[in-house]
Scaffold this motif. Structure first.
Motif, mmCIF file in Angstrom:
data_model
loop_
_atom_site.group_PDB
_atom_site.id
_atom_site.type_symbol
_atom_site.label_atom_id
_atom_site.label_comp_id
_atom_site.label_asym_id
_atom_site.label_seq_id
_atom_site.Cartn_x
_atom_site.Cartn_y
_atom_site.Cartn_z
ATOM 1 N N HIS A 118 -16.457 1.108 9.425
ATOM 2 C CA HIS A 118 -15.023 1.581 9.293
ATOM 3 C C HIS A 118 -14.061 0.902 10.041
ATOM 4 O O HIS A 118 -12.875 1.027 10.075
ATOM 5 N N GLU A 133 -12.119 4.755 4.327
ATOM 6 C CA GLU A 133 -12.462 3.526 4.210
ATOM 7 C C GLU A 133 -11.179 3.057 3.205
ATOM 8 O O GLU A 133 -11.010 2.157 3.012
ATOM 9 N N SER A 134 -10.307 4.225 2.760
ATOM 10 C CA SER A 134 -9.413 3.785 1.691
ATOM 11 C C SER A 134 -8.154 3.316 2.597
ATOM 12 O O SER A 134 -8.206 3.056 3.933
ATOM 13 N N ASP A 135 -7.266 2.764 1.933
ATOM 14 C CA ASP A 135 -6.027 2.192 2.593
ATOM 15 C C ASP A 135 -5.258 3.190 3.622
ATOM 16 O O ASP A 135 -5.031 2.829 4.638
ATOM 17 N N LYS A 157 -7.150 -6.752 5.647
ATOM 18 C CA LYS A 157 -5.825 -6.685 5.417
ATOM 19 C C LYS A 157 -4.979 -5.845 6.189
ATOM 20 O O LYS A 157 -3.829 -6.070 6.267
ATOM 21 N N SER A 208 -13.535 3.109 -2.227
ATOM 22 C CA SER A 208 -12.741 2.613 -1.497
ATOM 23 C C SER A 208 -12.821 1.516 -0.899
ATOM 24 O O SER A 208 -12.038 0.666 -0.416
ATOM 25 N N ALA A 209 -14.306 1.181 -0.615
ATOM 26 C CA ALA A 209 -14.673 -0.114 0.398
ATOM 27 C C ALA A 209 -15.031 -1.128 -0.760
ATOM 28 O O ALA A 209 -15.692 -2.193 -0.175
ATOM 29 N N SER A 219 1.029 -1.141 0.059
ATOM 30 C CA SER A 219 0.355 -0.076 0.042
ATOM 31 C C SER A 219 0.739 1.374 0.078
ATOM 32 O O SER A 219 0.357 2.324 -0.575
ATOM 33 N N SER A 264 -13.462 -3.607 -1.929
ATOM 34 C CA SER A 264 -12.858 -5.027 -1.641
ATOM 35 C C SER A 264 -13.282 -5.594 -0.181
ATOM 36 O O SER A 264 -12.907 -6.627 0.271
ATOM 37 N N PHE A 265 -14.080 -4.795 0.551
ATOM 38 C CA PHE A 265 -14.670 -5.001 1.921
ATOM 39 C C PHE A 265 -15.359 -6.280 1.857
ATOM 40 O O PHE A 265 -16.243 -6.481 0.916
ATOM 41 N N GLN A 287 -7.701 3.643 6.789
ATOM 42 C CA GLN A 287 -7.764 2.204 7.465
ATOM 43 C C GLN A 287 -6.329 1.825 7.928
ATOM 44 O O GLN A 287 -6.547 1.443 9.348
ATOM 45 N N ASN A 311 -11.273 -3.251 7.122
ATOM 46 C CA ASN A 311 -10.347 -3.767 5.913
ATOM 47 C C ASN A 311 -9.657 -5.085 6.801
ATOM 48 O O ASN A 311 -8.794 -4.518 7.194
#
Length: 334
Positions: free
Chosen positions: A131, A281-283, A300, A113-114, A13, A116-117, A286, A298
């Motif tokens: 979140h 909610e983006s990398d 990950k 941005s979410a 990231s 892949s959640f 998070q 997230n």
């Protein structure tokens, strides 16, 4: 392995281009100039770092954060709506989402941005996205409970040795016994779940009139060897400071009480509100929450060992069944 994956996720990231929202949304948010965020997150630990990072990424959009207790902020929002003078754009919380949804007071928005959640962390009707997540788990005193005595399944709690030895905070909330009951019924099904709860009631669970944090402290002090419905991060924080406490991941799934973030209907700065939610909610957002010792939605970015298999209590499920869970508690455990 999990630690390696987390390290790789953080490295990747950092190496990849940072997430950025749609330019049209950014332009619209800049015209509005600010976003008003009502939040119960810890101010120095999470709110200020998130606001600073957002403002650096999107200059021209100021974050006006109003912090306070969840119940107080919800009351403030409902009072503002009644007066036709809503100030807040963005808020969060499972209980708040449940109440505001029932009033038709949320605006549909799921940030890109979410994408892949996990599916259970996003509203199927499009009103909220988690979140932060919170796992409700048993906490045990490591001096008193060891080896094979550590419960690994719900059935382990029915062992005769636990009769009168298990405590929980008598909090009538999704984070208390009602949430535990909802999880049991959700995981086991109605018939098997009710049969299990009746058997568990015979264990004479100790109802402690306090909150989950205090019950964990009592476990650490040896007042109880085991407690149910405690937040996993409370044990993690105390264990890191040398306290004799750990949490157990009951199979097949523990309780996940999500913290959903959402846009309010009639928000005075709707585009800036959407942009803030997208950022959180983006990398970047998070990672900031993970650094602040929250469990990010997230997966990950969750720390090794902090991500048990869980059954999610969504605001809609709580709205539908919470009163019944309370009535089951009153019948069997009060």
């Amino acid at each position: 392995m999990r630690k390696l994956l987390l390290t790789l996720a953080l490295s990747l990231s950092a190496a990849l281009p940072a997430w950025s929202a749609d330019q049209a949304l950014i332009d619209a948010a800049k015209k509005e100039g600010k976003v008003v965020w009502y939040t119960s997150l810890i101010q120095d630990q999470a709110v200020r770092p998130l606001a600073k990072a957002f403002e650096a990424k999107y200059p021209g959009v100021k974050v006006d954060a109003v912090t306070g207790k969840t119940s107080e902020l919800l009351l403030r929002i409902t009072d503002e709506m009644k007066a036709g003078a809503l100030q807040a754009d963005v808020h969060h919380g499972g209980g708040a989402a449940q109440e505001l949804l029932a009033k038709g007071a949320l605006e549909k928005f799921i940030p890109d941005s979410a994408a892949s959640f996990p599916a259970d962390l996003k509203d199927t009707d499009g009103y909220w996205t988690a979140h932060v997540v919170n796992f409700l788990v048993p906490a045990y005193n490591t001096d008193m409970v060891q080896g094979g005595d550590i419960p690994k399944t719900y059935e382990d709690l029915l062992d005769p040795k636990w009769k009168g030895q298990i405590a929980w905070a008598a909090s009538m909330s999704q984070g208390g016994p009602p949430g535990f009951i909802g999880t049991v019924l959700g995981v086991m099904g109605e018939e098997k779940g009710m049969d299990y709860l009746r058997k568990l009631a015979q264990q004479k669970i100790v109802n402690v009139p306090t909150n989950q944090r205090v019950v964990v402290d009592q476990v650490m002090q040896g007042e109880y060897p085991l407690a149910l419905c405690t937040f996993s991060h409370h044990s993690d924080i105390s264990a890191a400071q040398g306290a004799p406490v750990k949490w157990a991941a009951l199979g097949p799934a523990v309780t996940n009480t999500i913290d959903p973030i959402f846009l309010l209907k009639g928000a005075p700065h709707p585009n800036a509100g959407k942009l803030l939610i997208d950022f959180i909610e983006s990398d970047e957002g998070q990672q900031a929450l993970a650094k602040a010792n929250y469990i990010p939605a997230n997966p990950k970015f969750r720390k090794e060992g902090s991500d048990p298999k869980a059954f999610t209590l969504t605001p809609q499920l709580i709205a539908k069944d919470f009163d019944r869970w309370v009535s089951i508690y009153n019948e069997l455990f009060k």
